[in-house]
Write an enzyme that holds these catalytic residues in place. Sequence first.
Site, short mmCIF file in Angstrom:
data_model
loop_
_atom_site.label_atom_id
_atom_site.label_comp_id
_atom_site.label_asym_id
_atom_site.label_seq_id
_atom_site.Cartn_x
_atom_site.Cartn_y
_atom_site.Cartn_z
N SER A 262 0.76 -1.25 0.00
CA SER A 262 0.00 0.00 0.00
C SER A 262 0.79 1.30 0.00
CB SER A 262 -0.95 0.01 1.20
OG SER A 262 -1.81 1.12 1.12
N PRO A 264 2.94 4.62 -0.48
CA PRO A 264 2.64 5.59 0.60
C PRO A 264 1.16 5.88 0.81
CG PRO A 264 3.33 6.76 -1.36
CD PRO A 264 3.40 5.31 -1.71
N GLY A 265 0.26 5.18 0.11
CA GLY A 265 -1.16 5.30 0.44
C GLY A 265 -2.02 6.06 -0.56
N GLY A 266 -1.46 6.47 -1.68
CA GLY A 266 -2.25 7.21 -2.67
C GLY A 266 -3.44 6.41 -3.18
N LYS A 267 -3.20 5.14 -3.46
CA LYS A 267 -4.27 4.31 -4.03
C LYS A 267 -5.26 3.88 -2.94
CE LYS A 267 -1.27 2.81 -7.77
NZ LYS A 267 -0.04 3.43 -7.23
N ASP A 285 2.01 -2.91 4.20
CA ASP A 285 3.30 -2.65 3.57
C ASP A 285 4.37 -3.43 4.30
OD1 ASP A 285 4.57 -0.69 1.44
OD2 ASP A 285 5.97 -0.84 3.12
N ASP A 331 -0.61 -3.55 -6.05
CA ASP A 331 0.23 -2.55 -6.74
C ASP A 331 1.65 -3.00 -6.44
OD1 ASP A 331 0.70 -0.15 -8.22
OD2 ASP A 331 1.27 0.81 -6.34
N CYS A 384 4.25 0.40 -11.73
CA CYS A 384 4.68 1.64 -12.38
C CYS A 384 5.93 1.38 -13.21
CB CYS A 384 4.89 2.76 -11.37
SG CYS A 384 6.14 2.40 -10.11
#
Length: 451
Positions: A262, A264-267, A285, A331, A384
């Site tokens: 997860s 840094p938590g954006g999603k 994480d 992710d 990414c």
Amino acid sequence: MNKPTNSVRKLALDLLVRIGDQGGYSHLLIDQILKKHHLDARDGALLTEIVYGTMQRKLTLEYDLTSFINTKKKMDNWVKWLVYLSFYQMKYLDKVPDHAIIHEAVEIAKYKGHKGIANFVNGILRAAQRNGLPDYQFINDPIERISIETSHPYWLVNRWVKQYGFDITEEMCQTNITHKKMSIRTQPLRITRDQLIEQFQKDGIKASASNFSQQGIVIEKGNVLKHKSFHEALFTIQDESSMLVAEMMELAGGMQVLDACSAPGGKATHIAEKMHDNGSVYAYDLHEKKAQLVNVKAKELGLTTIRATQSDARLLQEKHAEGTFDRILIDAPCSGLGVLRSKPDIKYNKSEEDIVKLSTIQLEILDHVKPLLKSDGKLIYSTCTVDKEENENVIKTFLENNRDVEVDPHFFEELPEQLKESMGQSPFGVQIFPQDINSDGFFITRLKRHS
């Protein structure tokens, strides 16, 4: 002699040595220096431009230097970086005259070294000013030409050409050395996108609605980080490709959702916002500190449904029963080769061996987490990066080994129009190239578990 201890170029040189030779992270170190030295907006922008620009063009600048010296000549690394950052300014920045760039480089060379080094640096820079820098069109090997012209390691360009062909690779490499517009994601439980754009426009910030997320805004001009809405946590900084992940999850309020990797938590926060903060988002994480960043981010945005704790994604069966989750997001940890515009140092620090190791970990996470998905539940896999081994090939292998899972056929129908005809589309998902929507390179797919 005045000591150029805190001059922008001296600070830039120190940063480049720490990033380029000692493995420091560019975005973190630049942030530290900006805070430590209280640089004004103009100097801060110049420092950031010089450091990112020089790192971004490192292989190009290295090649340029070989035109002016005997390649066998021994040079201290800091002297090379001083020449690179001077070349960068002379070649790519037009607001500072060459004579000022050369003068300051010579002063720094005297301060850090001695008169002999200063004379050496002065000689190279004067020759470059007089004769100009080399023309890369005369490089015969087309792979090497792209490598030098766009500052991507030869092995990487060669690998991408094999995977995607010459044209896509060249366009991707050229895009990777351009500036990218900032994009942000509105917190819709606090403000609508239209209201936030209206606020920006009133305050002289030019912004437009994203085509890829109903919450997304692209900043055309202006600094949103100094706007009151940033301090009020009315938005999150997030790339448009990254926003697309939660947009493609088919979320609804009341769902049980797992975000396996997860930080840094954006999603995770985007997921909670799309669920109207109703349901449960279990976020994990590998590192405790990074997991806590997710909780901090959720608190800032006023989201109560996120529970972030430390765990290896490959051990989550110890924490949750089979068939627990309506939606799972993986992710996955990856090489990051899609975010080279934001983190240029990545391309010099990765190898083909790293990609092989990461693809193994990605597959292990998928295999371990899949049983936690409900029948008819959906699993979103994203990275990414722009490498087939971490993306298409991982999903292909996973599907071959798990006959109760398929790529959701509706996934492709729901893609934004701009990506429906994408060259990166395959039976296993969609590879977003940086040039496709002027965003980060990303891979996204949605898998469905049969009942």
